[in-house]
Scaffold this motif. Structure first.
Motif, short mmCIF file in Angstrom:
data_model
loop_
_atom_site.label_atom_id
_atom_site.label_comp_id
_atom_site.label_asym_id
_atom_site.label_seq_id
_atom_site.Cartn_x
_atom_site.Cartn_y
_atom_site.Cartn_z
N ILE A 82 10.55 60.50 -91.62
CA ILE A 82 9.81 61.16 -90.55
C ILE A 82 8.32 61.10 -90.86
N LEU A 83 7.54 60.75 -89.85
CA LEU A 83 6.10 60.57 -90.00
C LEU A 83 5.36 61.59 -89.16
N VAL A 84 4.43 62.30 -89.78
CA VAL A 84 3.56 63.25 -89.08
C VAL A 84 2.21 62.57 -88.89
N ASN A 99 10.44 60.28 -85.63
CA ASN A 99 11.62 59.99 -86.44
C ASN A 99 11.77 58.47 -86.47
N LEU A 100 11.48 57.88 -87.63
CA LEU A 100 11.47 56.42 -87.74
C LEU A 100 12.86 55.82 -87.91
N ASP A 101 13.89 56.67 -87.91
CA ASP A 101 15.27 56.18 -87.97
C ASP A 101 15.97 56.23 -86.61
N LYS A 102 15.26 56.77 -85.60
CA LYS A 102 15.89 56.91 -84.29
C LYS A 102 15.03 56.28 -83.21
N LEU A 111 11.54 57.61 -81.89
CA LEU A 111 11.74 58.89 -81.23
C LEU A 111 10.62 59.86 -81.60
N THR A 112 9.93 60.40 -80.60
CA THR A 112 8.91 61.42 -80.80
C THR A 112 9.58 62.78 -80.77
N VAL A 113 9.57 63.50 -81.89
CA VAL A 113 10.23 64.80 -81.94
C VAL A 113 9.25 65.94 -81.65
#
Length: 270
Positions: A82-84, A99-102, A111-113
């Protein structure tokens, strides 16, 4: 903590080449890098155009548009992919968590969480963000500001449900570095500014404690895996933890940059 100092007068350089093996890697060479982070087997760059580029160990690149304008700050979680990120979007600074896995079903991108205006709902004058960190469970994102305040984003970040509040650390003096340490139900937040070093217990404003009446220059503080905040000044390196001021290491020289990784402390001096 540090058993041996090693002084490097220079570094050996090796050119990262393109697929033809001749010239420099064309996609890396043209990046106008404004932020960087690393973790999960990759190095991550943010640039002037608002793009984020992921670079793996084989120098394979994956690039995506994260902001309309500039990427300002990046922070990669160590236990999750996950990257902030903090950047400029729609004439405001936003914090976005990826989320760099989704994959996002609508955009086919990552995916932007969370996507949130840094100053949304706050009575703060807008100013530049200087540093960012997050807890591994994403229950907290902290964004340091040029004004000497820290914006705390708390809540269910992974489902884009979070609220913000402010800790005032050193009004008028930029935040240089910070770190969070949680033991059980207790949380300590250590902050270095250009004017002083302070701590907060359980992220409460009224718990502010001044650990040192001197701060440090921009770039000359770092938070370690051992939960110590290390501050560099002309005469020495000073360590701080949840119990207050710790060890001091005499080390003359104008400090330009401090960084920490896997038990090593990197100090760049003039």
């Amino acid at each position: 903590m540090f058993n041996q100092w090693r002084r490097f007068q220079f570094f050996d350089k090796e050119l990262v080449k393109g697929e033809d093996g001749q010239g420099p890697h064309p996609d890396l060479e043209k990046l106008q890098i404004t932020a960087a982070a690393s973790g999960k087997g990759q190095t991550i760059f943010g640039d002037e155009d608002g793009c984020i580029t992921l670079c793996d160990r084989k120098f394979q690149l994956c690039k995506f548009q994260a902001f309309e304008r500039r990427v300002c700050l990046l922070y990669q979680l160590q236990q999750q992919n996950i990257l902030v990120s903090v950047g400029e979007d729609h004439h405001c600074q936003k914090v976005k968590v990826w989320n760099l896995d989704k994959t996002d079903r609508d955009t086919d991108g990552f995916l932007t969480v969370l996507s949130k205006d840094v100053f949304e709902g706050l009575t703060l004058a807008r100013c530049a963000a200087t540093c960012v960190t997050a807890t591994e469970g994403l229950s907290l994102i902290a964004i340091g500001l040029q004004s000497g305040s820290v914006v705390l984003v708390q809540g269910d970040v992974q489902h884009n449900k979070a609220s913000s509040r402010v800790l005032n650390c050193s009004p008028g003096f930029p935040i240089v570095a910070f770190g969070v340490h949680t033991i059980g139900a207790e949380t300590w937040f250590l902050v270095a500014t250009t004017s002083r070093v302070v701590s907060f217990q359980n992220l409460r404003q009224e718990s502010l404690e001044v650990l040192d009446e001197q701060g440090c220059a921009n770039g000359t503080a770092t938070y370690t895996d051992e939960h110590e905040l290390i501050v560099g000044r002309q005469e020495a390196l000073y360590c701080f933890n949840k119990d207050g001021r710790g060890a001091t290491y005499a080390f003359e020289g104008t400090k330009i940059l401090l960084a920490h990784m896997r038990g090593y402390l990197l100090v760049v001096t003039a």
